[in-house]
Design an enzyme around this catalytic site. Structure first.
Site, mmCIF file in Angstrom:
data_model
loop_
_atom_site.group_PDB
_atom_site.id
_atom_site.type_symbol
_atom_site.label_atom_id
_atom_site.label_comp_id
_atom_site.label_asym_id
_atom_site.label_seq_id
_atom_site.Cartn_x
_atom_site.Cartn_y
_atom_site.Cartn_z
ATOM 1 N N ASN A 152 7.002 16.582 -10.153
ATOM 2 C CA ASN A 152 7.472 16.957 -8.822
ATOM 3 C C ASN A 152 7.986 15.757 -8.013
ATOM 4 O O ASN A 152 8.791 15.934 -7.103
ATOM 5 C CB ASN A 152 6.378 17.714 -8.058
ATOM 6 C CG ASN A 152 6.172 19.112 -8.654
ATOM 7 O OD1 ASN A 152 7.036 19.608 -9.383
ATOM 8 N ND2 ASN A 152 5.041 19.720 -8.356
ATOM 9 N N ARG A 161 12.769 25.498 -8.838
ATOM 10 C CA ARG A 161 12.574 25.455 -7.405
ATOM 11 C C ARG A 161 13.249 24.231 -6.785
ATOM 12 O O ARG A 161 13.864 24.282 -5.724
ATOM 13 C CB ARG A 161 11.057 25.375 -7.213
ATOM 14 C CG ARG A 161 10.540 25.746 -5.899
ATOM 15 C CD ARG A 161 10.665 27.208 -5.638
ATOM 16 N NE ARG A 161 10.747 27.375 -4.208
ATOM 17 C CZ ARG A 161 11.288 28.409 -3.619
ATOM 18 N NH1 ARG A 161 11.794 29.381 -4.312
ATOM 19 N NH2 ARG A 161 11.321 28.472 -2.315
ATOM 20 N N CYS A 163 9.950 33.814 -7.416
ATOM 21 C CA CYS A 163 8.950 32.972 -8.042
ATOM 22 C C CYS A 163 7.686 33.756 -8.300
ATOM 23 O O CYS A 163 7.415 34.760 -7.670
ATOM 24 C CB CYS A 163 8.659 31.781 -7.162
ATOM 25 S SG CYS A 163 7.418 30.781 -7.896
ATOM 26 N N ARG A 197 7.667 32.154 -1.081
ATOM 27 C CA ARG A 197 8.200 30.804 -0.969
ATOM 28 C C ARG A 197 9.482 30.708 -0.127
ATOM 29 O O ARG A 197 10.559 30.381 -0.632
ATOM 30 C CB ARG A 197 8.406 30.203 -2.365
ATOM 31 C CG ARG A 197 7.126 30.239 -3.171
ATOM 32 C CD ARG A 197 7.241 29.547 -4.484
ATOM 33 N NE ARG A 197 7.179 28.107 -4.377
ATOM 34 C CZ ARG A 197 7.208 27.290 -5.424
ATOM 35 N NH1 ARG A 197 7.305 27.766 -6.630
ATOM 36 N NH2 ARG A 197 7.138 25.992 -5.246
ATOM 37 N N PRO A 198 9.368 30.982 1.167
ATOM 38 C CA PRO A 198 10.544 30.872 2.044
ATOM 39 C C PRO A 198 11.030 29.427 2.159
ATOM 40 O O PRO A 198 10.293 28.498 1.843
ATOM 41 C CB PRO A 198 10.017 31.366 3.397
ATOM 42 C CG PRO A 198 8.543 31.182 3.335
ATOM 43 C CD PRO A 198 8.158 31.339 1.900
ATOM 44 N N ILE A 199 12.280 29.250 2.616
ATOM 45 C CA ILE A 199 12.793 27.891 2.801
ATOM 46 C C ILE A 199 13.236 27.667 4.251
ATOM 47 O O ILE A 199 14.087 26.833 4.532
ATOM 48 C CB ILE A 199 13.954 27.575 1.827
ATOM 49 C CG1 ILE A 199 15.047 28.642 1.931
ATOM 50 C CG2 ILE A 199 13.479 27.462 0.388
ATOM 51 C CD1 ILE A 199 16.365 28.151 1.376
ATOM 52 N N GLN A 250 11.840 26.210 6.682
ATOM 53 C CA GLN A 250 11.599 24.876 7.244
ATOM 54 C C GLN A 250 12.649 23.867 6.775
ATOM 55 O O GLN A 250 13.010 22.951 7.500
ATOM 56 C CB GLN A 250 10.192 24.369 6.900
ATOM 57 C CG GLN A 250 9.079 25.234 7.446
ATOM 58 C CD GLN A 250 9.163 25.408 8.955
ATOM 59 O OE1 GLN A 250 9.192 24.444 9.720
ATOM 60 N NE2 GLN A 250 9.217 26.653 9.392
ATOM 61 N N ASP A 297 -1.932 23.446 -7.074
ATOM 62 C CA ASP A 297 -1.509 23.359 -8.483
ATOM 63 C C ASP A 297 -2.687 23.127 -9.433
ATOM 64 O O ASP A 297 -2.508 23.123 -10.651
ATOM 65 C CB ASP A 297 -0.475 22.234 -8.666
ATOM 66 C CG ASP A 297 0.870 22.607 -8.075
ATOM 67 O OD1 ASP A 297 1.069 23.784 -7.721
ATOM 68 O OD2 ASP A 297 1.734 21.712 -7.952
ATOM 69 N N ARG A 300 7.772 23.794 -18.781
ATOM 70 C CA ARG A 300 8.495 23.341 -17.579
ATOM 71 C C ARG A 300 7.870 22.071 -17.017
ATOM 72 O O ARG A 300 8.543 21.293 -16.352
ATOM 73 C CB ARG A 300 8.427 24.417 -16.485
ATOM 74 C CG ARG A 300 9.231 25.644 -16.805
ATOM 75 C CD ARG A 300 9.106 26.653 -15.710
ATOM 76 N NE ARG A 300 9.745 26.128 -14.503
ATOM 77 C CZ ARG A 300 10.117 26.862 -13.486
ATOM 78 N NH1 ARG A 300 9.932 28.158 -13.519
ATOM 79 N NH2 ARG A 300 10.679 26.321 -12.439
HETATM 80 C C1 EPZ Z 1 5.845 22.037 -4.173
HETATM 81 O O1 EPZ Z 1 6.456 23.296 -3.930
HETATM 82 C C2 EPZ Z 1 5.637 21.962 -5.659
HETATM 83 N N1 EPZ Z 1 6.914 22.101 -6.319
HETATM 84 C C3 EPZ Z 1 4.672 23.046 -6.114
HETATM 85 O O2 EPZ Z 1 4.396 22.823 -7.484
HETATM 86 C C4 EPZ Z 1 3.375 22.936 -5.327
HETATM 87 O O3 EPZ Z 1 2.550 24.035 -5.652
HETATM 88 C C5 EPZ Z 1 3.656 22.955 -3.825
HETATM 89 O O4 EPZ Z 1 4.606 21.909 -3.494
HETATM 90 C C6 EPZ Z 1 2.409 22.722 -2.977
HETATM 91 O O5 EPZ Z 1 1.830 21.493 -3.307
HETATM 92 C C7 EPZ Z 1 7.747 21.066 -6.412
HETATM 93 O O6 EPZ Z 1 7.474 19.963 -5.964
HETATM 94 C C8 EPZ Z 1 9.030 21.294 -7.128
HETATM 95 P P1 EPZ Z 1 5.664 23.792 -0.122
HETATM 96 P P2 EPZ Z 1 7.135 23.589 -2.526
HETATM 97 O O7 EPZ Z 1 6.993 23.811 0.538
HETATM 98 O O8 EPZ Z 1 7.711 22.327 -2.009
HETATM 99 C C9 EPZ Z 1 5.325 27.564 2.821
HETATM 100 C C10 EPZ Z 1 4.246 23.329 -9.755
HETATM 101 O O9 EPZ Z 1 3.515 24.076 -10.434
HETATM 102 N N2 EPZ Z 1 6.715 27.269 3.209
HETATM 103 O O10 EPZ Z 1 4.775 22.621 0.083
HETATM 104 O O11 EPZ Z 1 8.051 24.740 -2.714
HETATM 105 C C11 EPZ Z 1 5.213 28.042 1.389
HETATM 106 O O12 EPZ Z 1 5.485 29.423 1.258
HETATM 107 C C12 EPZ Z 1 4.812 23.810 -8.442
HETATM 108 O O13 EPZ Z 1 4.566 22.187 -10.125
HETATM 109 C C13 EPZ Z 1 7.303 27.948 4.246
HETATM 110 O O14 EPZ Z 1 6.702 28.855 4.838
HETATM 111 O O15 EPZ Z 1 5.879 24.021 -1.686
HETATM 112 C C14 EPZ Z 1 3.795 27.662 1.067
HETATM 113 O O16 EPZ Z 1 2.935 28.641 1.582
HETATM 114 C C15 EPZ Z 1 4.422 25.225 -8.168
HETATM 115 N N3 EPZ Z 1 8.586 27.625 4.599
HETATM 116 C C16 EPZ Z 1 3.571 26.360 1.847
HETATM 117 O O17 EPZ Z 1 4.586 26.358 2.847
HETATM 118 C C17 EPZ Z 1 9.294 26.651 3.980
HETATM 119 O O18 EPZ Z 1 10.442 26.407 4.363
HETATM 120 C C18 EPZ Z 1 3.686 25.089 1.034
HETATM 121 O O19 EPZ Z 1 4.878 25.102 0.258
HETATM 122 C C19 EPZ Z 1 8.685 25.930 2.944
HETATM 123 C C20 EPZ Z 1 7.384 26.254 2.569
#
Ligand code: EPZ
Length: 430
Positions: free
Chosen positions: A23, A93, A117, A122-124, A126, A305, A397
């Site tokens: 990651n 992702r 997913c 997993r919204p984006i 932010q 994770d 992966r």
């Molecule tokens: C990263 O995902 C990792 N992926 C994930 O690893 C990991 O589980 C996750 O961080 C948490 O540590 C990569 O780095 C590619 P987040 P990411 O944005 O960045 C919410 C693996 O197995 N959220 O930190 O997508 C979201 O829904 C993968 O290697 C919003 O609401 O995770 C979640 O509840 C799986 N809006 C929380 O925040 C947003 O715009 C944390 O997600 C973004 C996120």
């Protein structure tokens, strides 16, 4: 179709070398295209997600030269498109890091929206909020996220949720914005620090990564660098729990013990012994593990994770354990597979209530996602008899040579492609 076949019951013993952090590497590869000079990245894990991202980078015109399995040279000077629609990119992702990187450098990017997913919605929002705050327009159309700006200007951004992806993406774009950006409520994961260090080595001016306030002073351009990715804390943690669950004794090498503290603390609590060295951790199992409670949290809390791996381990511990998933809403799907192996786990909302059993038994199961897949392999390693795991593409992966590393620790595991190969393995192992 590739499967793992495992005969459980052998404690893991020996040493395992941990690869680079997937990651961190994904974001670092995106950062590498933010200059027209050549960037060398070392300690890359040779896993499917990394190879897909490298292909996508090549498709937009960058020169990607794989020096060896773990080292790549990237030159973004020949990029001729800011549209990333490579057919496999939706499956990873981290494709969204190309948005931040291309927006920063070219003030324009179009990237296929990461697909559905397995672990939650997993919204984006932010990421989008961050780009907009820097002055970009963002539009989602025909499955693509399109963003562009006349100019990116630094801003004060408060993240509504702690997000690894959004923190890194905004950091990437803000690096080449004018003026100062402050990201508040930033994620603090080790890979955030790694990406910031890498960008700084390219001439960026980022301070505070690893705390919840990151300050970025935009620079005009970035330059070449040579950078080595940090070790993968989740791969390390997976082997640590595999050692614990099988009552083994494993030296997990090439790690940063500080990054593993939440994992180490839980292993100690359930009765394992831990020896810490400068860049290695030894986990020594016990005959019967204790129960515990854990809630997944952003770093430095216990990582989401690592949630399936601890659930599998607690499934054979004494008494009742409670595991609460607070990051993703759909990350207990694998529990149904564990039930088929004899585990006694009830899921209520985002909590798993685990009544430890004496023994798991082998079954035919499927990996629903990357980390759950790895955890089911651990279940196979402790179960009585043979376990067959389908859909191991998910495991590939993010885990380099998973079965090879496990075999070196004494595990009876084989990747097979046919019923005949499975039978041959069964006859060989007995
Ligand atoms: C990263 O995902 C990792 N992926 C994930 O690893 C990991 O589980 C996750 O961080 C948490 O540590 C990569 O780095 C590619 P987040 P990411 O944005 O960045 C919410 C693996 O197995 N959220 O930190 O997508 C979201 O829904 C993968 O290697 C919003 O609401 O995770 C979640 O509840 C799986 N809006 C929380 O925040 C947003 O715009 C944390 O997600 C973004 C996120």
């Amino acid at each position: 179709m590739e499967q793992y076949i495992i005969k459980g019951g052998t404690p893991l013993n020996g040493e395992v070398e941990i690869s680079g952090a997937k990651n961190a590497a994904l974001a670092i590869l995106a950062a590498a295209i933010m200059t027209d000079e050549t960037v060398t990245i070392d300690n890359l894990p040779d896993v499917r997600d990394i190879n897909v991202l490298l292909k996508a980078i090549e498709e937009i015109g960058a020169v990607v030269n794989r020096v060896d399995r773990h080292c790549v040279k990237i030159n973004g000077g020949t990029i001729n498109s800011v549209v990333v629609d490579y057919e496999h990119i939706k499956k990873i992702r981290a494709s969204y890091y190309l948005l931040g990187a291309l927006l920063g450098r070219f003030k324009k990017a179009e990237v296929a929206l990461p697909g559905g997913c397995e672990i939650g919605t997993r919204p984006i929002d932010q990421h989008i909020k961050g780009f907009k705050a820097l002055g970009a327009d963002v539009l989602i159309e025909h499955g693509m996220i399109k963003t562009n700006a006349d100019e990116l200007e630094g801003n004060h951004i408060y993240m509504d949720v702690v997000s690894v992806g959004a923190t890194i993406n905004v950091m990437l774009a803000a690096t080449l914005a004018t003026g100062k950006t402050i990201i508040e409520n930033a994620a603090k994961e080790p890979h955030i620090v790694d990406v910031a260090n890498m960008l700084n080595s390219m001439g960026a001016n980022i301070k505070g990564a690893g705390t919840d306030v990151i300050r970025i002073r935009g620079v005009e351009k970035l330059h070449k660098t040579e950078y080595s990715v940090i070790p993968d804390q989740i791969e390390a943690g997976t082997f640590m729990f595999a050692a614990a669950a099988t009552n083994g004794n494993v030296l997990v090498k090439n790690v940063i013990p500080k990054h593993l503290e939440a994992i180490t603390a839980k292993l100690l609590e359930i009765g394992c012994a831990i020896e810490e060295y400068d860049d290695a951790v030894r986990v020594i199992g016990v005959e019967k593990l204790n129960n515990t409670q854990v809630k997944t949290l952003p770093y430095p809390g216990y990582p989401t994770d690592m949630q399936p791996q601890i659930v599998v381990t607690l499934a054979i511990a004494t008494g009742t354990s409670i595991v609460t998933e607070s990051i993703f809403e759909n990350r207990f799907k694998y529990v149904a597979e564990l039930a088929r192996m004899g585990a006694n786990i009830k899921v209520e909302g985002n909590t798993a209530i685990i009544d430890g059993v004496n023994q798991l038994t082998g079954a035919q199961i499927s990996a629903p996602d990357l980390r759950a897949g790895a955890a089911l392999v651990i279940a196979g390693l402790v179960a009585k008899g043979f376990t067959t795991i389908d859909d191991i593409k998910y495991i590939h992966r993010g885990y380099e040579n998973f079965e090879v590393k496990l075999r070196a620790l004494g595990a009876n595991i084989e990747k097979v492609n046919s019923e005949k190969e499975a039978m041959t393995f069964k006859l060989k192992i007995g």
